[in-house]
Enzyme design. Structure first.
Site, PDB file in Angstrom:
ATOM      1  N   CYS A  12       0.675  -1.362   0.205  1.00  0.00           N
ATOM      2  CA  CYS A  12      -0.047  -0.117   0.239  1.00  0.00           C
ATOM      3  C   CYS A  12       1.087   1.338   0.342  1.00  0.00           C
ATOM      4  CB  CYS A  12      -0.971  -0.163   1.437  1.00  0.00           C
ATOM      5  SG  CYS A  12      -2.299   1.458   1.161  1.00  0.00           S
ATOM      6  N   CYS A  85      -3.908  -0.561  -2.542  1.00  0.00           N
ATOM      7  CA  CYS A  85      -4.767   0.418  -2.675  1.00  0.00           C
ATOM      8  C   CYS A  85      -4.498   0.920  -4.161  1.00  0.00           C
ATOM      9  CB  CYS A  85      -3.878   1.499  -1.909  1.00  0.00           C
ATOM     10  SG  CYS A  85      -2.614   2.109  -1.952  1.00  0.00           S
ATOM     11  N   CYS A  93       6.273  -1.092  -9.027  1.00  0.00           N
ATOM     12  CA  CYS A  93       7.233  -1.855  -8.163  1.00  0.00           C
ATOM     13  C   CYS A  93       8.675  -1.551  -8.501  1.00  0.00           C
ATOM     14  CB  CYS A  93       6.272  -3.531  -7.480  1.00  0.00           C
ATOM     15  SG  CYS A  93       4.788  -3.172  -6.993  1.00  0.00           S
TER      16      CYS A  93
END
Length: 140
Positions: A12, A85, A93
């Site tokens: 998140c 989220c 990432c």
């Protein structure tokens, strides 16, 4: 076949609330079959007390969660990387080694709800319930 637990990273943005609740749910409900961690793209550096209270209120052990950067896990392999989220799901990432399955469990952020104590608690319970359902239907 290996007896090693499946490794899960829950991501998140702030890593203070939803990811912390999901981490605790996976570790508790997984009963040793899963080892979950949580991290954020822009961690707040503290966990949300409402998240910890909600985990405990539902009878689970929150462990000792830490709000930390996903970079802490960049060199570790995972079986699943789960975003909770929408903003974190849209971010790039870090590269995690090996093959892993990505999942996105869009969950409203209860930490931004304003209102009475009962309304805020209800928002945390709703997010917790959504995450629990996802854990039970998609991982267990």
């Amino acid at each position: 076949m290996t007896d090693s637990p499946r490794r899960v990273l829950v991501v998140c943005t702030g890593n203070s609330c939803r990811s912390v609740m999901a981490e605790a749910l996976i570790n508790n409900l997984g009963k040793g079959r899963y080892q979950a961690f949580s991290a954020g793209s822009r961690p707040l550096g503290r966990t949300n007390p409402g998240a910890i209270e909600t985990i405990r209120r539902h009878g689970f052990d929150p462990g000792e969660p830490v709000s930390q950067s996903w970079n802490e896990y960049a060199d570790q392999p995972f079986d699943y990387v789960i975003t909770v989220c929408d903003s974190a799901a849209a971010e790039t990432c870090p590269l995690f080694p090996g093959q892993f399955e990505r999942k996105h469990w869009s969950t409203p952020d209860p930490s931004h709800v304003e209102g009475t104590e009962a309304e805020i608690e209800a928002a945390f319970d709703q997010a917790f319930g959504m995450l629990r359902e996802r854990v039970e239907t998609e991982l267990l």
